[in-house]
Design an enzyme around this catalytic site. Structure first.
Site, mmCIF file in Angstrom:
data_model
loop_
_atom_site.group_PDB
_atom_site.id
_atom_site.type_symbol
_atom_site.label_atom_id
_atom_site.label_comp_id
_atom_site.label_asym_id
_atom_site.label_seq_id
_atom_site.Cartn_x
_atom_site.Cartn_y
_atom_site.Cartn_z
ATOM 1 N N HIS A 101 47.562 -22.133 11.975
ATOM 2 C CA HIS A 101 46.598 -23.185 11.692
ATOM 3 C C HIS A 101 45.614 -23.279 12.847
ATOM 4 O O HIS A 101 45.990 -23.195 14.012
ATOM 5 C CB HIS A 101 47.313 -24.529 11.490
ATOM 6 C CG HIS A 101 46.444 -25.583 10.888
ATOM 7 N ND1 HIS A 101 45.594 -26.357 11.637
ATOM 8 C CD2 HIS A 101 46.272 -25.972 9.608
ATOM 9 C CE1 HIS A 101 44.954 -27.191 10.844
ATOM 10 N NE2 HIS A 101 45.333 -26.974 9.609
ATOM 11 N N ASP B 295 55.191 -29.848 2.320
ATOM 12 C CA ASP B 295 54.193 -30.762 2.882
ATOM 13 C C ASP B 295 53.161 -29.940 3.652
ATOM 14 O O ASP B 295 53.468 -29.337 4.679
ATOM 15 C CB ASP B 295 54.860 -31.780 3.825
ATOM 16 C CG ASP B 295 55.805 -32.706 3.086
ATOM 17 O OD1 ASP B 295 55.501 -33.062 1.930
ATOM 18 O OD2 ASP B 295 56.850 -33.054 3.656
ATOM 19 N N LEU B 296 51.944 -29.926 3.160
ATOM 20 C CA LEU B 296 50.905 -29.049 3.690
ATOM 21 C C LEU B 296 50.716 -29.237 5.196
ATOM 22 O O LEU B 296 50.454 -30.346 5.666
ATOM 23 C CB LEU B 296 49.585 -29.316 2.957
ATOM 24 C CG LEU B 296 48.399 -28.441 3.373
ATOM 25 C CD1 LEU B 296 48.678 -26.981 3.067
ATOM 26 C CD2 LEU B 296 47.125 -28.911 2.677
ATOM 27 N N ASP B 297 50.868 -28.136 5.947
ATOM 28 C CA ASP B 297 50.643 -28.106 7.397
ATOM 29 C C ASP B 297 51.529 -29.085 8.162
ATOM 30 O O ASP B 297 51.167 -29.527 9.254
ATOM 31 C CB ASP B 297 49.172 -28.378 7.724
ATOM 32 C CG ASP B 297 48.254 -27.282 7.226
ATOM 33 O OD1 ASP B 297 48.708 -26.122 7.154
ATOM 34 O OD2 ASP B 297 47.091 -27.586 6.895
ATOM 35 N N GLN B 298 52.697 -29.401 7.620
ATOM 36 C CA GLN B 298 53.603 -30.345 8.273
ATOM 37 C C GLN B 298 54.935 -29.698 8.647
ATOM 38 O O GLN B 298 55.858 -30.390 9.075
ATOM 39 C CB GLN B 298 53.859 -31.555 7.368
ATOM 40 C CG GLN B 298 52.615 -32.354 7.018
ATOM 41 C CD GLN B 298 51.950 -32.958 8.238
ATOM 42 O OE1 GLN B 298 52.585 -33.595 9.062
ATOM 43 N NE2 GLN B 298 50.643 -32.752 8.368
#
Length: 288
Positions: A196, A230-233
């Site tokens: 990311h 959970d997106l980008d978590q």
């Protein structure tokens, strides 16, 4: 495969911290005739916390003794301390599949390091939703396949990608600009690493370096993490930053940021391949 590699194993352990764990593990390996070459440990508290251990050891005839070793350790050590654990053989090289879109910096870093022997794995194939990087990938002698993804075919597309990636131990998103479905992620739990373009959760969405420029940031960073629903978590594996100032243009921020991205991703993948990461809830313990 040399004899050292053939006889090398890694043991990862998580459990409640109690007296005697190190002695129990080292004594077990001693009585098996193993030689411990590396031992790292971490406890969350001085007393009564969570305990984590990574042990690397050499043992003659490891290939033929693996099953017996697993069974004996389970009964004599793991059950006594209620351990979550896994044992891997270095000779069992992990298979890795890569997903990418059009941007090549993270992908080429992985392919270059692999070609130079810096990533001990087999890269089985690269899948993209675009044709753009076919020549770059095939120049490394690695198969390249295109699976188009759009709003109308996502179920079929991810089913096809899942089918093509079967047999891999790890998937790497090297700037794959699609959001994986929950069903797909569930089939590859803690087996997908993403890069990311920020210190999460900053600058989510399109054109992050323009967002960073408009905010007047003083640091450019990147985060490698495991992918969850959970997106980008997901649990963070590695992060890094470079200092910048008001003189930097959007293009300069992007160039510097991409340098950070590819190095952070390569380190995260390398540590996964070397069994240096233990996931504990939404956190990781990374032995370096």
């Amino acid at each position: 495969m040399n004899m050292t590699t053939a006889n090398t194993a890694r043991l990862l352990i998580t459990c409640e911290d109690k007296p005697g764990i190190v002695q129990a593990v080292s004594s077990f390996l001693y009585h098996q005739g193993a030689n411990i070459t590396a031992l790292d440990q971490y406890a969350t508290e001085a007393q009564g916390g969570r305990y984590f251990m990574r042990v690397e050891f050499e043992l003659e005839h490891l290939q033929t003794r693996k099953e017996s070793l697993l069974q004996t350790f389970a009964v004599n050590v793991a059950e006594r301390y209620d351990m979550q654990w896994r044992l891997t053989l270095v000779s069992d090289r992990k298979k890795v599949g890569i997903l990418v879109s059009k941007v090549d910096h993270a992908l080429l870093e992985l392919l270059w390091r692999h070609a130079r022997g810096g990533l001990d794995c087999e890269i089985t194939k690269v899948i993209s939703n675009h044709e753009d990087l076919r020549e770059s990938v095939e120049n490394f002698g690695i198969p390249f396949e295109v699976v188009p993804v759009n709003k109308d075919n996502k179920v079929e597309a991810y089913a096809k990608i899942d089918e093509l990636m079967q047999g891999n131990d790890l998937l790497v998103l090297a700037r794959y600009m699609q959001i994986l479905s929950e069903d797909f992620v569930a089939k590859w739990t803690m087996q997908i690493i993403n890069i990311h373009h920020s210190f999460l959760p900053a600058f989510v969405g399109a054109n992050p370096y323009k967002q960073a420029y408009e905010k007047g940031v003083k640091l450019i960073g990147a985060t490698a993490h495991y992918v969850t629903a959970d997106l980008d978590q997901g649990p963070i594996i590695e992060q890094d930053v470079e200092r910048v100032n008001h003189d930097f243009t959007v293009e300069q921020l992007r160039d510097l940021g991409q340098d950070v991205e590819r190095n952070v991703l390569a380190r995260a993948v390398k540590w996964h391949l070397e069994d240096r990461i233990i996931v504990d809830g939404n956190k990781t313990v990374v032995f370096q």
